[in-house]
Write a protein that holds these residues in place. Structure first.
Motif, PDB file in Angstrom:
ATOM      1  N   ILE A  36       0.858  -1.190   0.000  1.00  0.00           N
ATOM      2  CA  ILE A  36       0.000   0.000   0.000  1.00  0.00           C
ATOM      3  C   ILE A  36       0.890   1.234   0.000  1.00  0.00           C
ATOM      4  N   SER A  37       0.730   2.079  -1.004  1.00  0.00           N
ATOM      5  CA  SER A  37       1.484   3.332  -1.097  1.00  0.00           C
ATOM      6  C   SER A  37       0.598   4.484  -0.649  1.00  0.00           C
ATOM      7  N   ILE A  38       1.085   5.235   0.320  1.00  0.00           N
ATOM      8  CA  ILE A  38       0.358   6.400   0.833  1.00  0.00           C
ATOM      9  C   ILE A  38       1.196   7.646   0.562  1.00  0.00           C
ATOM     10  N   VAL A  39       0.559   8.652  -0.018  1.00  0.00           N
ATOM     11  CA  VAL A  39       1.197   9.934  -0.308  1.00  0.00           C
ATOM     12  C   VAL A  39       0.591  11.001   0.601  1.00  0.00           C
ATOM     13  N   THR A  40       1.435  11.783   1.247  1.00  0.00           N
ATOM     14  CA  THR A  40       0.971  12.921   2.035  1.00  0.00           C
ATOM     15  C   THR A  40       1.471  14.212   1.404  1.00  0.00           C
ATOM     16  N   PRO A  41       0.553  15.043   0.863  1.00  0.00           N
ATOM     17  CA  PRO A  41       0.936  16.384   0.421  1.00  0.00           C
ATOM     18  C   PRO A  41       0.967  17.303   1.630  1.00  0.00           C
ATOM     19  N   SER A  42       1.902  18.226   1.648  1.00  0.00           N
ATOM     20  CA  SER A  42       2.070  19.033   2.853  1.00  0.00           C
ATOM     21  C   SER A  42       2.520  20.440   2.505  1.00  0.00           C
ATOM     22  N   TYR A  43       2.020  21.390   3.293  1.00  0.00           N
ATOM     23  CA  TYR A  43       2.572  22.744   3.238  1.00  0.00           C
ATOM     24  C   TYR A  43       2.220  23.469   4.535  1.00  0.00           C
ATOM     25  N   ASN A  44       3.227  23.728   5.327  1.00  0.00           N
ATOM     26  CA  ASN A  44       3.078  24.475   6.583  1.00  0.00           C
ATOM     27  C   ASN A  44       2.003  23.884   7.504  1.00  0.00           C
ATOM     28  N   GLN A  45       2.045  22.558   7.661  1.00  0.00           N
ATOM     29  CA  GLN A  45       1.152  21.886   8.600  1.00  0.00           C
ATOM     30  C   GLN A  45       1.951  21.243   9.722  1.00  0.00           C
ATOM     31  N   PHE A  48       0.366  19.537  12.773  1.00  0.00           N
ATOM     32  CA  PHE A  48      -0.338  18.260  12.706  1.00  0.00           C
ATOM     33  C   PHE A  48       0.433  17.132  12.027  1.00  0.00           C
ATOM     34  N   ILE A  49       1.442  17.442  11.229  1.00  0.00           N
ATOM     35  CA  ILE A  49       2.010  16.410  10.362  1.00  0.00           C
ATOM     36  C   ILE A  49       2.700  15.279  11.118  1.00  0.00           C
ATOM     37  N   GLU A  50       3.216  15.547  12.316  1.00  0.00           N
ATOM     38  CA  GLU A  50       3.851  14.457  13.060  1.00  0.00           C
ATOM     39  C   GLU A  50       2.827  13.389  13.417  1.00  0.00           C
ATOM     40  N   GLU A  51       1.632  13.801  13.767  1.00  0.00           N
ATOM     41  CA  GLU A  51       0.571  12.847  14.077  1.00  0.00           C
ATOM     42  C   GLU A  51       0.200  12.045  12.825  1.00  0.00           C
ATOM     43  N   THR A  52       0.165  12.724  11.685  1.00  0.00           N
ATOM     44  CA  THR A  52      -0.112  12.045  10.418  1.00  0.00           C
ATOM     45  C   THR A  52       0.943  10.985  10.135  1.00  0.00           C
ATOM     46  N   ILE A  53       2.210  11.366  10.243  1.00  0.00           N
ATOM     47  CA  ILE A  53       3.311  10.432   9.956  1.00  0.00           C
ATOM     48  C   ILE A  53       3.234   9.212  10.863  1.00  0.00           C
ATOM     49  N   ARG A  54       3.079   9.422  12.151  1.00  0.00           N
ATOM     50  CA  ARG A  54       3.058   8.299  13.091  1.00  0.00           C
ATOM     51  C   ARG A  54       1.868   7.378  12.825  1.00  0.00           C
ATOM     52  N   SER A  55       0.747   7.947  12.389  1.00  0.00           N
ATOM     53  CA  SER A  55      -0.429   7.106  12.116  1.00  0.00           C
ATOM     54  C   SER A  55      -0.218   6.208  10.912  1.00  0.00           C
ATOM     55  N   ASN A 119      -3.947  13.628   3.779  1.00  0.00           N
ATOM     56  CA  ASN A 119      -3.519  15.014   3.966  1.00  0.00           C
ATOM     57  C   ASN A 119      -2.782  15.180   5.296  1.00  0.00           C
ATOM     58  N   SER A 120      -1.953  16.213   5.368  1.00  0.00           N
ATOM     59  CA  SER A 120      -1.015  16.362   6.481  1.00  0.00           C
ATOM     60  C   SER A 120      -1.652  16.884   7.760  1.00  0.00           C
ATOM     61  N   ASP A 121      -2.977  17.080   7.764  1.00  0.00           N
ATOM     62  CA  ASP A 121      -3.650  17.405   9.019  1.00  0.00           C
ATOM     63  C   ASP A 121      -4.649  16.311   9.414  1.00  0.00           C
ATOM     64  N   ASP A 122      -4.688  15.215   8.649  1.00  0.00           N
ATOM     65  CA  ASP A 122      -5.546  14.074   8.962  1.00  0.00           C
ATOM     66  C   ASP A 122      -4.683  12.900   9.432  1.00  0.00           C
ATOM     67  N   PHE A 123      -5.318  11.800   9.822  1.00  0.00           N
ATOM     68  CA  PHE A 123      -4.540  10.627  10.201  1.00  0.00           C
ATOM     69  C   PHE A 123      -5.364   9.367  10.007  1.00  0.00           C
ATOM     70  N   PHE A 225     -10.720  12.658   9.786  1.00  0.00           N
ATOM     71  CA  PHE A 225     -10.720  13.955   9.114  1.00  0.00           C
ATOM     72  C   PHE A 225     -10.795  15.049  10.163  1.00  0.00           C
ATOM     73  N   ARG A 226      -9.848  15.988  10.082  1.00  0.00           N
ATOM     74  CA  ARG A 226      -9.734  17.022  11.106  1.00  0.00           C
ATOM     75  C   ARG A 226     -10.413  18.322  10.664  1.00  0.00           C
ATOM     76  N   HIS A 227     -11.296  18.811  11.522  1.00  0.00           N
ATOM     77  CA  HIS A 227     -11.887  20.134  11.328  1.00  0.00           C
ATOM     78  C   HIS A 227     -11.092  21.143  12.149  1.00  0.00           C
TER      79      HIS A 227
END
Length: 297
Positions: A36-45, A48-55, A119-123, A225-227
């Motif tokens: 399974i390949s997962i891509v995370t696009p990111s810009y100035n997040q 939240f992005i550490e939580e995304t990466i760890r998930s 996305n870099s603010d979700d997990f 999904f993060r609001h």
């Protein structure tokens, strides 16, 4: 489980901050299972992005390829990516031409059998990718779309969403992007994301996927999904998103555009007939409480 994985920030506990059990290894690989390949696009997040990466890297599934395409962030994102470099298969931080361009760069680099982006603010929720792999292994589907949790800025669960099957002739215009994945061969038929879209690139891509391939709906929770105040959904849906959604709808679907929801957060009783005909979903408050306990455990 390697003890070299960076420790979580002070005060962060539960999923995905606590290390998995010692029996879990980030290095195990099983050639008999799909990648399974997962891509995370990111810009100035950076918030939240550490939580995304760890998930992603803490998923209890061995064959995960993880790619992060950062658009040249000026916050703490690059420092975080450097810390997690050993557990990310590829990342870069260079200016891009927007979110769709960043995602496409990552998808074209991906080598897995199953693709998706986060996305870099979700997990992802615990066990998400194992469930995805098992579903693809047992099914002939070309893609799947599952349920999602809804969380706030502090990752507190505020709701959940398990959508009815997409039906443009009866209303409803969303696919849960963080909970939709597909087999890598779909690009041969429908191509990649349309980079002329700034907001609805996911919806436009999923419509093409819907028209040409079999998408299996599953009740399994996959993404969260993060609001929060800086999301595209909250800032730009009514100014940009609704027009791009209509554009995609009119381009690809022979269905009335009045079925498009003007409200990106439709609320509990928006589709009243669905709730009446699916009474199990009225257990929402109980599920929200139990989901919060699950993520924190």
């Amino acid at each position: 489980m390697s003890s070299d994985v960076p420790s979580p920030p002070k005060g962060k506990t539960g999923w995905p901050w606590d290390l998995p059990s010692e029996s879990f290894s980030l290095n195990d690989w099983d050639d008999s299972k799909p990648t399974i390949s997962i891509v995370t696009p990111s810009y100035n997040q950076g918030t939240f992005i550490e939580e995304t990466i760890r998930s992603v890297i803490f998923q209890d599934y061995p064959n995960v390829e993880y790619i992060v395409m950062d658009g040249g962030s000026t916050d703490e994102t690059v420092e975080i990516l450097n810390r997690y470099d050993p557990w990310i298969d590829y990342w870069e931080s260079t200016p891009d031409d927007g979110q769709a361009h960043a995602i496409n760069k990552g998808l074209k680099r991906a080598t897995g059998d199953i693709h998706g982006w986060l996305n870099s603010d979700d997990f992802f929720v615990p066990g998400a990718l194992r469930g995805v792999a098992e579903t693809f292994i047992s099914s002939s589907c070309d893609a799947l779309s599952g349920g999602r949790l809804l969380v706030d800025e502090d990752s507190n669960v505020t709701g959940w969403s398990i959508k009815p099957s997409f039906d443009p002739w009866r209303g409803g215009n969303t696919f849960p992007q963080d909970s939709t994945l597909w087999r890598s061969y779909v690009y041969d038929e429908i191509g990649y994301l349309d980079e002329s879209y700034d907001f609805a690139m996911d919806f436009e891509f999923f419509i093409r996927l819907y028209k040409h391939f079999d998408i299996l709906d599953t009740n399994h929770l996959i993404g969260a999904f993060r609001h929060h105040s800086d999301t595209k959904t909250r800032q730009h849906y009514h100014s940009v998103g609704i027009n791009e959604t209509r554009r995609a709808w009119e381009t690809h679907l022979d269905a009335p555009t009045e079925n498009i929801s003007e409200d990106r957060d439709p609320g509990l009783f928006r589709h009243w007939w669905f709730w009446i005909s699916h009474p199990r979903f009225l257990a929402l408050p109980y599920v929200v409480q139990k989901s919060s306990e699950w993520l924190r455990s």
